[in-house]
Scaffold this active site. Structure first.
Site, PDB file in Angstrom:
ATOM      1  N   THR A 128      49.753  38.734  68.850  1.00  0.00           N
ATOM      2  CA  THR A 128      49.711  37.617  67.906  1.00  0.00           C
ATOM      3  C   THR A 128      50.522  36.450  68.451  1.00  0.00           C
ATOM      4  O   THR A 128      51.606  36.653  69.006  1.00  0.00           O
ATOM      5  CB  THR A 128      50.289  38.052  66.551  1.00  0.00           C
ATOM      6  OG1 THR A 128      49.502  39.125  66.023  1.00  0.00           O
ATOM      7  CG2 THR A 128      50.310  36.897  65.555  1.00  0.00           C
ATOM      8  N   GLU A 158      52.943  44.675  65.905  1.00  0.00           N
ATOM      9  CA  GLU A 158      52.911  44.553  67.361  1.00  0.00           C
ATOM     10  C   GLU A 158      53.519  45.788  68.014  1.00  0.00           C
ATOM     11  O   GLU A 158      52.960  46.334  68.975  1.00  0.00           O
ATOM     12  CB  GLU A 158      53.649  43.285  67.793  1.00  0.00           C
ATOM     13  CG  GLU A 158      52.897  42.009  67.449  1.00  0.00           C
ATOM     14  CD  GLU A 158      53.716  40.748  67.622  1.00  0.00           C
ATOM     15  OE1 GLU A 158      53.116  39.669  67.639  1.00  0.00           O
ATOM     16  OE2 GLU A 158      54.960  40.841  67.726  1.00  0.00           O
TER      17      GLU A 158
END
Length: 225
Positions: free
Chosen positions: A33, A108
């Protein structure tokens, strides 16, 4: 002189070149991201028919992938991935990182943990001698905000609530300035063990396997020591 945006594009293109030999009908790629990850996603669109799909680390990235017609899979349906590709807010020579400027560090870490290799794509401004100039993002369960903030102050930090922001997991972010990060793996463990912390933005246990650092003179490749 290349702009920062052009350097980010250079890093994203280098990652695409690195993963291209790995692509195949059964291959799943983990995708991070952020602004550099967005450029990687845009480039990945031309390979969408050469892989099974992707796992995204945020709703933002999932939407961008889907917008390009790239299949987005639930991590619970995935057992392995050859690579996870993401950027960083800071990275050092040991490939320890601070991430979470976009507030997605928990997902993540989860997605990266399933991948065989972590490829970090950054421009040269993100390489630092010591982590900590960028405030450390810490995802916190809302009821624990004050308790965690006090504990972070005791560690030498200056936590500030990220106003108006809720993570994809429904939690808050405390951005912590002023931390002395001499031992990133130890601090990551300490902060993550505070009751109420979901995870912090230190990625040092482990860090990245490879960093593709875009510079004015081309791509500099760093490997984990």
């Amino acid at each position: 002189m290349l702009t920062q945006q052009e350097l980010k594009q250079q890093a994203a293109d280098a990652a695409l070149a690195l993963i291209e030999p790995l692509l195949g009908p059964d291959v799943i790629i983990g995708v991070g991201t952020g602004s550099t990850a967005d450029l990687f996603i845009d480039g990945l669109a031309r390979y969408r028919d050469r892989l099974r799909g992707t796992v995204a680390s945020s709703e933002r990235s999932a939407a961008r992938l889907a917008g390009h017609g790239i299949t987005v899979l639930d991590l619970n349906d995935v057992t392995s991935m050859p690579v996870y590709v993401d950027g960083a807010d800071e990275i050092d020579a040991r490939l320890h990182m601070i991430k979470g400027g976009g507030g997605a560090q928990t997902r993540e870490k989860i997605v990266a943990s399933v991948a065989d290799r972590y490829i970090c794509i950054v421009d040269e401004s993100k390489l630092v001698e010591r982590l900590g100039s960028f405030p450390l993002p810490v995802e916190v369960i809302p009821m624990a905000r004050q308790a965690v903030a006090r504990a972070l102050v005791a560690l030498g930090g200056q936590p500030r609530l990220r106003e108006g922001f809720t993570t994809d997991n429904g939690n808050i972010i405390l951005d912590v300035a002023g931390l002395q990060i001499d031992d990133a793996p130890a601090l990551e463990l300490t902060v993550n063990n505070l009751p109420g912390v979901v995870t912090c933005g230190l990625f040092a246990r482990p860090g990245a396997d490879v960093a593709l650092l875009a510079t004015q003179n081309g791509i500099r490749r760093l490997e984990r020591p």
